[in-house]
Design an enzyme around this catalytic site. Structure first.
Site, PDB file in Angstrom:
ATOM      1  N   HIS A  30      29.059  29.079  38.988  1.00 19.51           N
ATOM      2  CA  HIS A  30      30.297  28.345  38.753  1.00 19.51           C
ATOM      3  C   HIS A  30      30.121  26.885  39.177  1.00 19.51           C
ATOM      4  O   HIS A  30      30.370  26.539  40.334  1.00 19.51           O
ATOM      5  CB  HIS A  30      31.448  28.980  39.545  1.00 19.51           C
ATOM      6  CG  HIS A  30      31.708  30.412  39.178  1.00 19.51           C
ATOM      7  ND1 HIS A  30      30.913  31.442  39.622  1.00 19.51           N
ATOM      8  CD2 HIS A  30      32.685  30.975  38.408  1.00 19.51           C
ATOM      9  CE1 HIS A  30      31.379  32.580  39.145  1.00 19.51           C
ATOM     10  NE2 HIS A  30      32.452  32.331  38.413  1.00 19.51           N
ATOM     11  N   GLY A 118      35.293  35.648  47.968  1.00 22.47           N
ATOM     12  CA  GLY A 118      35.053  35.958  46.569  1.00 22.47           C
ATOM     13  C   GLY A 118      36.272  36.634  45.979  1.00 22.47           C
ATOM     14  O   GLY A 118      36.832  36.168  44.987  1.00 22.47           O
ATOM     15  N   PRO A 119      36.740  37.755  46.596  1.00 24.50           N
ATOM     16  CA  PRO A 119      38.031  38.301  46.167  1.00 24.50           C
ATOM     17  C   PRO A 119      39.134  37.287  46.491  1.00 24.50           C
ATOM     18  O   PRO A 119      39.430  37.039  47.649  1.00 24.50           O
ATOM     19  CB  PRO A 119      38.163  39.577  47.010  1.00 24.50           C
ATOM     20  CG  PRO A 119      36.765  39.935  47.397  1.00 24.50           C
ATOM     21  CD  PRO A 119      36.068  38.621  47.578  1.00 24.50           C
ATOM     22  N   ASP A 159      43.502  27.786  42.060  1.00 31.41           N
ATOM     23  CA  ASP A 159      44.693  28.353  41.427  1.00 31.41           C
ATOM     24  C   ASP A 159      44.696  29.874  41.535  1.00 31.41           C
ATOM     25  O   ASP A 159      45.742  30.496  41.746  1.00 31.41           O
ATOM     26  CB  ASP A 159      44.746  27.945  39.953  1.00 31.41           C
ATOM     27  CG  ASP A 159      44.990  26.454  39.762  1.00 31.41           C
ATOM     28  OD1 ASP A 159      45.639  25.854  40.633  1.00 31.41           O
ATOM     29  OD2 ASP A 159      44.531  25.903  38.747  1.00 31.41           O
ATOM     30  N   GLY A 160      43.519  30.481  41.387  1.00 30.60           N
ATOM     31  CA  GLY A 160      43.437  31.939  41.450  1.00 30.60           C
ATOM     32  C   GLY A 160      43.865  32.475  42.797  1.00 30.60           C
ATOM     33  O   GLY A 160      44.527  33.515  42.881  1.00 30.60           O
ATOM     34  N   ASN A 189      43.499  22.022  39.500  1.00 30.15           N
ATOM     35  CA  ASN A 189      42.833  21.530  38.294  1.00 30.15           C
ATOM     36  C   ASN A 189      43.359  22.177  37.013  1.00 30.15           C
ATOM     37  O   ASN A 189      42.897  21.848  35.918  1.00 30.15           O
ATOM     38  CB  ASN A 189      41.314  21.729  38.385  1.00 30.15           C
ATOM     39  CG  ASN A 189      40.913  23.185  38.546  1.00 30.15           C
ATOM     40  OD1 ASN A 189      41.578  24.083  38.053  1.00 30.15           O
ATOM     41  ND2 ASN A 189      39.798  23.411  39.233  1.00 30.15           N
ATOM     42  N   ILE A 191      42.904  24.955  35.617  1.00 29.09           N
ATOM     43  CA  ILE A 191      41.957  25.709  34.795  1.00 29.09           C
ATOM     44  C   ILE A 191      41.556  26.982  35.523  1.00 29.09           C
ATOM     45  O   ILE A 191      41.252  26.964  36.718  1.00 29.09           O
ATOM     46  CB  ILE A 191      40.687  24.886  34.494  1.00 29.09           C
ATOM     47  CG1 ILE A 191      41.019  23.667  33.630  1.00 29.09           C
ATOM     48  CG2 ILE A 191      39.618  25.748  33.817  1.00 29.09           C
ATOM     49  CD1 ILE A 191      41.452  23.999  32.212  1.00 29.09           C
ATOM     50  N   HIS A 265      33.834  26.231  34.104  1.00 29.42           N
ATOM     51  CA  HIS A 265      34.227  27.084  35.232  1.00 29.42           C
ATOM     52  C   HIS A 265      33.129  28.052  35.653  1.00 29.42           C
ATOM     53  O   HIS A 265      32.678  28.018  36.799  1.00 29.42           O
ATOM     54  CB  HIS A 265      35.492  27.871  34.883  1.00 29.42           C
ATOM     55  CG  HIS A 265      35.878  28.877  35.929  1.00 29.42           C
ATOM     56  ND1 HIS A 265      36.582  28.539  37.064  1.00 29.42           N
ATOM     57  CD2 HIS A 265      35.635  30.203  36.027  1.00 29.42           C
ATOM     58  CE1 HIS A 265      36.756  29.615  37.806  1.00 29.42           C
ATOM     59  NE2 HIS A 265      36.190  30.642  37.202  1.00 29.42           N
ATOM     60  N   GLU A 416      50.948  44.953  53.814  1.00 27.88           N
ATOM     61  CA  GLU A 416      49.759  45.708  54.199  1.00 27.88           C
ATOM     62  C   GLU A 416      48.462  44.963  53.886  1.00 27.88           C
ATOM     63  O   GLU A 416      47.533  44.945  54.709  1.00 27.88           O
ATOM     64  CB  GLU A 416      49.745  47.073  53.489  1.00 27.88           C
ATOM     65  CG  GLU A 416      50.855  48.009  53.912  1.00 27.88           C
ATOM     66  CD  GLU A 416      52.123  47.850  53.087  1.00 27.88           C
ATOM     67  OE1 GLU A 416      53.055  48.650  53.271  1.00 27.88           O
ATOM     68  OE2 GLU A 416      52.168  46.901  52.256  1.00 27.88           O
ATOM     69  N   PHE A 442      49.456  54.125  52.124  1.00 25.30           N
ATOM     70  CA  PHE A 442      49.550  52.703  51.804  1.00 25.30           C
ATOM     71  C   PHE A 442      48.258  51.944  52.101  1.00 25.30           C
ATOM     72  O   PHE A 442      48.216  50.717  51.963  1.00 25.30           O
ATOM     73  CB  PHE A 442      50.736  52.073  52.532  1.00 25.30           C
ATOM     74  CG  PHE A 442      52.047  52.694  52.150  1.00 25.30           C
ATOM     75  CD1 PHE A 442      52.314  53.031  50.826  1.00 25.30           C
ATOM     76  CD2 PHE A 442      53.010  52.970  53.104  1.00 25.30           C
ATOM     77  CE1 PHE A 442      53.515  53.626  50.467  1.00 25.30           C
ATOM     78  CE2 PHE A 442      54.212  53.561  52.753  1.00 25.30           C
ATOM     79  CZ  PHE A 442      54.470  53.895  51.432  1.00 25.30           C
ATOM     80  N   HIS A 478      54.427  59.478  49.312  1.00 27.87           N
ATOM     81  CA  HIS A 478      54.034  59.141  50.674  1.00 27.87           C
ATOM     82  C   HIS A 478      52.966  60.083  51.236  1.00 27.87           C
ATOM     83  O   HIS A 478      52.547  59.916  52.384  1.00 27.87           O
ATOM     84  CB  HIS A 478      55.261  59.172  51.599  1.00 27.87           C
ATOM     85  CG  HIS A 478      56.148  57.979  51.468  1.00 27.87           C
ATOM     86  ND1 HIS A 478      56.653  57.560  50.259  1.00 27.87           N
ATOM     87  CD2 HIS A 478      56.623  57.096  52.391  1.00 27.87           C
ATOM     88  CE1 HIS A 478      57.404  56.484  50.442  1.00 27.87           C
ATOM     89  NE2 HIS A 478      57.405  56.178  51.728  1.00 27.87           N
ATOM     90  N   ARG A 525      51.519  63.201  61.608  1.00 28.43           N
ATOM     91  CA  ARG A 525      52.923  63.117  62.005  1.00 28.43           C
ATOM     92  C   ARG A 525      53.313  64.331  62.858  1.00 28.43           C
ATOM     93  O   ARG A 525      54.093  64.221  63.801  1.00 28.43           O
ATOM     94  CB  ARG A 525      53.815  63.058  60.766  1.00 28.43           C
ATOM     95  CG  ARG A 525      55.293  62.958  61.103  1.00 28.43           C
ATOM     96  CD  ARG A 525      56.153  63.189  59.881  1.00 28.43           C
ATOM     97  NE  ARG A 525      57.572  63.040  60.189  1.00 28.43           N
ATOM     98  CZ  ARG A 525      58.554  63.508  59.434  1.00 28.43           C
ATOM     99  NH1 ARG A 525      58.271  64.157  58.318  1.00 28.43           N
ATOM    100  NH2 ARG A 525      59.814  63.327  59.766  1.00 28.43           N
TER     101      ARG A 525
END
Length: 666
Positions: A30, A118-119, A159-160, A189, A191, A265, A416, A442, A478, A525
């Protein structure tokens, strides 16, 4: 001959062409973001960023996070030019096997990289954890005449990152906590991969961050050094709020035919386009060639060694006046547990074994926290709006939203994903051992942050309660079914599902002592029966799996975890009455058991006995690794249902009768 003084644009162009040439050599990558943010990076690193390339782990350094991690070559270029142990040969090996310049930044691989990114959006979340850690450590250890914890966290965002939902979660918390030393640069930018973002990202981002309680600096020209400098000074002057600097930039800046377009990009520019960019930006140097005056310009302003030496002198003076605090901060910053912890924890576990409490393992978890937290001032907890269900609060819990010097508990609200990613940042910063909590079902919300915990790796503890259909009437939305298996499959992620209060305390001890990655603790529980053990069995809990009940010349092995261990014990008693001799194996941590030496594993699950039944209230396929295709698994391969616990276990066939029948069929 004197070295010609380079301009700021010359210094920034070194970033641009190292990035473009490395992506071209790798045939992937990139180049657009590094070329677009190079001017911002040059100002930040040469004028404001406090660090020491000779000691990347200096504790009071600033933290830099590249949240838009696909632009990794910008970071690698900065590290190389600034003098880190990242020689030009590593840049030439960008994205190649065993290089220090992976496609996205990896904290475990590259000196100077603070977190793996990265994520998108998670780098920002980690940075919120960094900034929170700095704030809390400053509250705890600083004195009027000694600011020994005093550094900024800088973040580059695309932006991502801001489209990802996690950015909303963590930016909201950063504003609530008033993290004034968190400063973010938005690479505005317009883009992304699919083109101009006008069709999918029209948020009023500045107003959004102002609503979170941030200082927002709008309309900064990301290619004008003077504007960037003024923006950073304004950001640093605001100490009560985090700051978002909105920088207008051109992706692929300097590329005559691809600047401002999505084609810059995520793909190499091409040799001809790079040559055209060299002409346009007046960069007459061959690929990977950096003139000496450029290196000198980058390193002339680097006062990292001086800054660290100055800080060391201040810390030495602090240690003379506050020796206990200095020793504690040193210990915590190195991730070293108190010398007495293991012994004290073992004594608590032995007492539990003697007392034999019958409690839900979530309650046993809280009991363990109450016992261990006073021994560990670095322990910092939190829950996603479920503290009174997860039972993560303890008597010494104090909210991080306060100015208390001992603040140690985070009310994350219903966030979470952001919670787990912030926990990763707290762990990476140093000085804290974080745990967070929600219902097991969750964990799906925070799944990628859990994966990143293991990949980075981060020393985090993720607590999950309400671990099965045993939670009852809340129903299938749940009731976790596949979750334990999926978490066990994450490489380098340890998972413990204890069967009683004793195993719960051992699982906490093991999680606290682990230094090379995260641990997931899974609690019930419902109340769980106490199991009798001798000293050898008690010691073997730490090995992840052990013989809980045995019989000479046994015919069958029952393997179980958590609440199903008692079911296995009842099954064994029934089978014994019918003349069938049974060994019962409690396996609270399959990951840990699998790491044991072969002899130990064979002593628990001897290959000579292939008649095996596994029992766990979850998906059954996972257990085939232990029982084989010819063994039996009592579990649940469908979603649950809304009903009282006893009705559910009977309906889904997780009963003593079903286990006895499966055993006899063996």
């Amino acid at each position: 001959m004197p070295i010609t003084q380079p301009t700021r644009r010359d210094l920034a162009n070194a970033i641009r062409f190292l990035a473009a040439d490395a992506v071209e050599a790798a045939k992937s990558g990139h180049p657009g973001m590094p070329m677009g943010m190079a001017d911002i990076a040059e100002v930040l690193w040469n004028d404001f960023y406090s660090h020491n390339p000779n000691n990347p782990k200096w504790f009071n350094r600033d933290r830099f996070v590249l949240s838009n991690g696909h632009g990794s070559m910008l970071h690698y270029a900065l590290l190389h030019l600034s003098g880190y142990d990242l020689p030009i040969g590593e840049l030439k090996k960008f994205r190649q096997l065993h290089s220090k310049t992976a496609g996205h930044p990896e904290a475990s691989e590259t000196p100077g990289v603070e977190t793996t990114t990265g994520p998108l959006g998670q780098g920002l979340a980690n940075a919120v954890g960094f900034a929170l850690a700095e704030k809390l450590l400053a509250q705890r250890f600083n004195r009027p005449e000694f600011n020994i914890v005093d550094h900024h966290t800088w973040v580059f965002l695309g932006d991502g990152c801001l489209m990802e939902g996690i950015s909303h979660e963590v930016a909201s918390l950063a504003g609530t906590w008033g993290l004034g030393k968190l400063i973010c640069f938005w690479d505005d930018n317009k883009i992304s991969i699919d083109g101009n973002t006008d069709g999918w990202f029209t948020d009023n981002t500045p107003a959004r961050f102002e609503a979170y309680g941030w200082q927002v600096i709008r309309g900064v020209d990301g290619h004008d050094s003077d504007e960037i400098i003024q923006a950073v000074k304004t950001a640093q002057a605001e100490t009560g709020k985090p700051t978002l600097i909105c920088c207008r930039t051109v992706i692929g800046f300097g590329s005559p035919n691809k600047a401002g377009k999505e084609s810059a990009h995520g793909a190499p520019l091409g040799k001809d386009e790079i040559e055209a960019a060299r002409t346009q930006l007046n960069w007459p140097h061959a690929p990977f060639e950096i003139p000496e005056n450029i290196y000198a310009g980058w390193r002339a302003g680097n006062s990292g060694l001086v800054r660290e030496e100055q800080w060391n002198r201040v810390f030495d003076a602090y240690a003379k006046v506050f020796p206990n605090e200095a020793a504690e901060l040193t210990r915590r910053s190195h991730g070293v547990l108190p010398e007495t912890f293991a012994g004290d924890a073992d004594a608590y576990i032995a007492k539990l074994q003697s007392d034999g409490p019958v409690v839900a393992s979530r309650k046993a978890s809280q009991m363990a926290i109450e016992a261990f937290a006073p021994l560990l001032p670095e322990l910092i907890g939190g829950s996603a709006d479920l503290a009174h269900s997860n039972l993560t609060l303890w008597k010494g819990s104090k909210s991080v939203a306060s100015s208390d010097a001992d603040a140690n508990y985070v009310y994350y609200g219903v966030r979470e994903f952001g919670m787990s990613a912030i926990s990763n940042g707290l762990a990476l910063h140093g000085g804290f051992l974080p745990y967070d909590a929600t219902f097991l079902v969750f964990s799906d919300y925070s799944r990628n942050a859990l994966r990143m915990s293991a990949l980075i790796p981060a020393r985090t503890i993720h607590v999950f309660t309400h671990d099965s259909i045993g939670l009852g009437e809340d129903g299938p939305t749940h009731q976790p079914v596949e979750h334990m298996a999926s978490l066990r499959y994450i490489p380098n992620n340890d998972l413990w599902r204890p069967c009683d209060a004793v195993e719960s305390a051992v699982s906490w001890k093991k999680a606290i002592e682990r230094k090379d990655g995260p641990t997931c603790l899974i609690f019930s529980r419902q109340n769980l029966a106490h199991q009798a053990r001798d000293e050898k069995q008690l010691a073997n809990i730490e090995r992840g799996g052990y013989v809980l009940h045995d019989a000479a010349d046994f015919d069958l092995i029952l393997i179980a975890t958590g609440s199903e261990v008692e079911l296995a014990m009842q099954t064994a008693r029934q089978l014994h009455a019918d003349g069938i001799k049974v060994r019962v194996v409690s396996m609270p941590s399959t990951n840990t058991f699998d790491k044991q030496d072969r002899d130990y594993r064979e002593s628990v699950l001897p290959s000579s006995c292939r008649k095996r039944v596994a029992i766990e209230a979850g998906v059954t396929d996972f257990w085939r690794k232990y029982v084989g295709l010819d063994g039996a698994v009592i579990g649940i391969d469908s979603f649950g249902a809304s009903a009282p616990i006893d009705a559910l276990y009977k309906h889904f066939g997780i009963t003593v009768d079903a286990a006895v029948a499966a055993a006899k069929a063996q």
